[in-house]
Design a protein around this motif. Structure first.
Motif, PDB file in Angstrom:
ATOM      1  N   THR A  72     -31.547  -8.401   9.639  1.00  0.00           N
ATOM      2  CA  THR A  72     -32.512  -8.399   8.550  1.00  0.00           C
ATOM      3  C   THR A  72     -33.886  -7.972   9.061  1.00  0.00           C
TER       4      THR A  72
ATOM      5  N   PRO B 243     -33.050  -4.292   5.391  1.00  0.00           N
ATOM      6  CA  PRO B 243     -32.778  -5.733   5.474  1.00  0.00           C
ATOM      7  C   PRO B 243     -31.503  -6.116   4.731  1.00  0.00           C
TER       8      PRO B 243
ATOM      9  N   SER C 193     -30.065  -8.150   2.172  1.00  0.00           N
ATOM     10  CA  SER C 193     -30.669  -8.875   1.053  1.00  0.00           C
ATOM     11  C   SER C 193     -29.810 -10.035   0.575  1.00  0.00           C
ATOM     12  N   ASP C 194     -30.446 -10.931  -0.138  1.00  0.00           N
ATOM     13  CA  ASP C 194     -29.784 -12.039  -0.823  1.00  0.00           C
ATOM     14  C   ASP C 194     -30.172 -11.990  -2.294  1.00  0.00           C
ATOM     15  N   GLN C 195     -29.256 -12.418  -3.162  1.00  0.00           N
ATOM     16  CA  GLN C 195     -29.526 -12.491  -4.587  1.00  0.00           C
ATOM     17  C   GLN C 195     -29.355 -13.933  -5.057  1.00  0.00           C
TER      18      GLN C 195
ATOM     19  N   GLY D 131     -25.027 -12.631  -1.130  1.00  0.00           N
ATOM     20  CA  GLY D 131     -25.821 -11.911  -0.143  1.00  0.00           C
ATOM     21  C   GLY D 131     -24.959 -11.004   0.700  1.00  0.00           C
ATOM     22  N   THR D 132     -25.625 -10.228   1.538  1.00  0.00           N
ATOM     23  CA  THR D 132     -24.960  -9.280   2.414  1.00  0.00           C
ATOM     24  C   THR D 132     -24.879  -9.853   3.816  1.00  0.00           C
TER      25      THR D 132
ATOM     26  N   ASP E 292     -25.058  -3.497   0.013  1.00  0.00           N
ATOM     27  CA  ASP E 292     -26.280  -4.262  -0.164  1.00  0.00           C
ATOM     28  C   ASP E 292     -26.822  -4.002  -1.567  1.00  0.00           C
TER      29      ASP E 292
ATOM     30  N   ALA F 151     -29.546  -4.830  -3.054  1.00  0.00           N
ATOM     31  CA  ALA F 151     -30.956  -4.463  -3.189  1.00  0.00           C
ATOM     32  C   ALA F 151     -31.212  -3.023  -2.777  1.00  0.00           C
ATOM     33  N   GLU F 152     -30.565  -2.585  -1.701  1.00  0.00           N
ATOM     34  CA  GLU F 152     -30.816  -1.249  -1.169  1.00  0.00           C
ATOM     35  C   GLU F 152     -29.847  -0.201  -1.696  1.00  0.00           C
TER      36      GLU F 152
END
Length: 249
Positions: free
Chosen positions: A36, A42, A44-46, A55-56, A133, A135-136
């Protein structure tokens, strides 16, 4: 589609001792932290603190109860991450060339700038070792900490994957599995290390050392019994005085 190299100069990978792993998840946490803060996007977490967190992670530990044909059931902790296969289907299926296998050390990586998040590599991986991921929007996987193992700014003892450096039980080993004289290759030979799901014919570089049969429960009790016996039949000193005082109440 991306082409695999005909051969690699080395075969860097992990050897995981299932007999030693205690399932503490230290490797999972250290991997999450290092990846991260350093290499690539990074992890990410949700909704990390909500009702449905996700999360990843590049490394996960699963636990199974295994009942052998003879003897008692055992709890086996099974760490799993990318196996850096020699015949990696996640590489050959990639439509953009983002997923590739390095010639110099055999490590499978993802060029995140070329990844379109299509998920084909995750579908093709028989081990479920890739994660998108959220987020990305790019695929993430174990890199064997390429930003650590070649980093001359780190002390030599730290130039191993974060999970290996962190494992308190010494269950994770790192080295060149293409060199028969390396420590990891000797360990695999001595303990009859095995591939995960060899029937898939992906030729994984990472190896697992099988758990060794445990002693009978009766024998374990006999061994531990002296250690569990009280030091003194009757308490002495302050504890003896306190015990007698409490009896009079």
């Amino acid at each position: 589609m991306t082409q695999l190299p005909q051969s690699t100069e080395r075969k860097m990978g992990l050897v995981i001792d299932l007999d030693t792993c205690v399932g503490c998840h230290a490797c999972v946490i250290s991997c999450k932290g290092w990846n991260t803060e350093n290499y690539g996007a990074p992890l990410s977490d949700q909704d990390a603190y909500g009702a449905n967190p996700s999360g990843t992670f590049l490394n996960r530990v699963h636990s199974y109860e295994v009942t052998p044909d003879e003897g008692h059931a055992q709890l086996i902790h099974f760490p799993k991450s990318c196996l850096h296969c020699e015949d990696a289907p996640c590489v050959t299926v990639c439509p953009t060339g983002a997923s590739y296998k390095r010639v110099e050390d055999g490590i499978v990586l993802v060029n995140e700038s070329d990844c379109i998040g299509c998920g084909l590599c995750a579908w093709s991986c028989p081990y479920g070792a890739r994660e998108l991921d959220q987020a990305e929007g790019v695929m993430k996987k174990c890199t064997l900490c390429v930003d650590r193992i070649y980093n001359e700014n780190l002390p030599e003892v730290d130039r191993v994957p974060s999970c290996v450096r962190t494992c308190p039980a010494g269950a994770r080993h790192f080295g060149d599995l293409g060199d028969p004289d390396s420590d990891v290759s000797k360990l695999v030979a001595e303990r009859e290390g095995m591939d995960l799901m060899p029937e898939m014919d992906t030729k994984p570089v990472n190896k697992y050392l099988p758990p060794r049969p445990k002693d009978q429960i009766e024998d374990q009790i006999d061994i531990l019994a002296p250690l569990l016996a009280p030091v003194a039949e009757e308490p002495k000193g302050f504890l003896g005085w306190l015990d007698k005082t409490l009896e009079k109440l």
